[in-house]
Design a protein around this motif. Structure first.
Motif: not given
Lengths: 156, 150
Positions: B85-114
């Protein structure tokens, strides 16, 4: 701070001291506003059953507290699982303790770090939506985390 | 376009992609979900938004900022050990950590430190791990009408 200016006709020390006082008071006022808004939001979001989690929110300059027992033990807890946040019978008596701590913290006239702590056993599990069970949690989506980013995010 | 609905689509899509990549059963938001009873690890994903503030002076077209939180809660049955479970948690963390995604039409979401945390003392028959972070959602409505004609 950029809005502050001072004028001196000779006594530069006195003029500088006066503007330092004004800056300090402005920072204190800002700190106090944040503390009040944060406390209000956190209390709003903290669910109450017996009152242990909510009564343990505490403002202090050092954050060093032991867990307190809830207040209002003579008041029946009521079917809190079926109540909205805010309706619980023991909320007001336990909230009063926290507001007293806030009132004391707001009397400080010296700028220093202030800590908001909670020494209750249940607060971490409550924050992450695990109590009384994940399915019946009344705070499934966070208490402190959302309050902090809301209040700090509202600063310009 | 509906800003918050677009945010929901973006974050849910990212969560679904992560869950598919890591191959574990996970409840996404308020969707129907059957909790596994075979002793396997399962999870739950949600996000919430907070109070929106204007990012500066301007009319209804101007940018606004909404803070929020996302959380994966992972449940691992007792006596299954903590490694998986801790390996799974860390893999999830790596996927989301400090990522930024575009949100249509011209917004974006900035994720903090996971972060990855295990929750001690939770008595649900599971070891509970949490992967969470706050985010800031920047958005505006280019089609908004600044001034209504009376």
């Amino acid at each position: 701070m950029a809005k502050m200016n001072f004028h001196s006709e000779g006594n530069l020390t006195a003029a500088f001291s006066a503007i330092c006082d004004r800056a300090k008071n402005a920072l204190l006022a800002q700190q106090h506003t944040l503390m009040i808004r944060l406390t209000d939001r956190i209390l709003e979001l903290t669910p109450v059953w017996e009152g242990d989690s909510i009564v343990n929110w505490r403002w202090s300059p050092d954050g060093n507290f032991e867990e307190l027992d809830h207040r209002g033990g003579e008041i029946p807890t009521g079917p809190t699982n079926f109540m909205s946040l805010g309706e619980e019978p023991r909320r007001s008596v336990n909230e009063a303790v926290v507001r007293q701590s806030l009132a004391q913290a707001l009397q400080g006239k010296v700028l220093h770090d202030m800590y908001l702590t909670n020494a209750s056993d249940s607060i971490v599990a409550l924050e992450y939506g695990q109590l009384p069970t994940p399915a019946t949690s009344r705070s499934p989506h966070g208490i402190v985390r959302i309050a902090i980013i809301e209040i700090m995010g509202s600063l310009h | 376009m509906l800003d918050y609905d677009e945010l929901r689509k973006v974050l849910s899509r990212q969560a679904i992609l992560a869950v598919q990549a890591l191959a574990f059963p996970c409840k996404i938001g308020n969707e129907a979900f059957v909790t596994p009873t075979d002793g396997s690890i399962y999870g739950e994903f949600w996000f919430r938004t907070g109070v929106t503030v204007a990012m500066g002076p301007g009319g209804a077209k101007a940018y606004e900022r909404t803070p929020g939180l996302y959380q994966f809660t992972l449940y691992s049955p007792e006596k299954r050990g903590e490694g998986e479970v801790s390996r799974l948690a860390e893999r999830l963390r790596k996927i989301f950590n400090r990522k930024q995604f575009l949100v249509p039409p011209d917004g974006y979401v900035t994720l903090g430190v996971s972060g990855v945390q295990d929750l001690p003392g939770v008595k649900t028959g599971h070891n509970v791990f949490v992967v969470d972070a706050s985010f800031q959602f920047f958005h505006h409505d280019p089609a908004a009408v600044d001034f209504e004609r009376l």
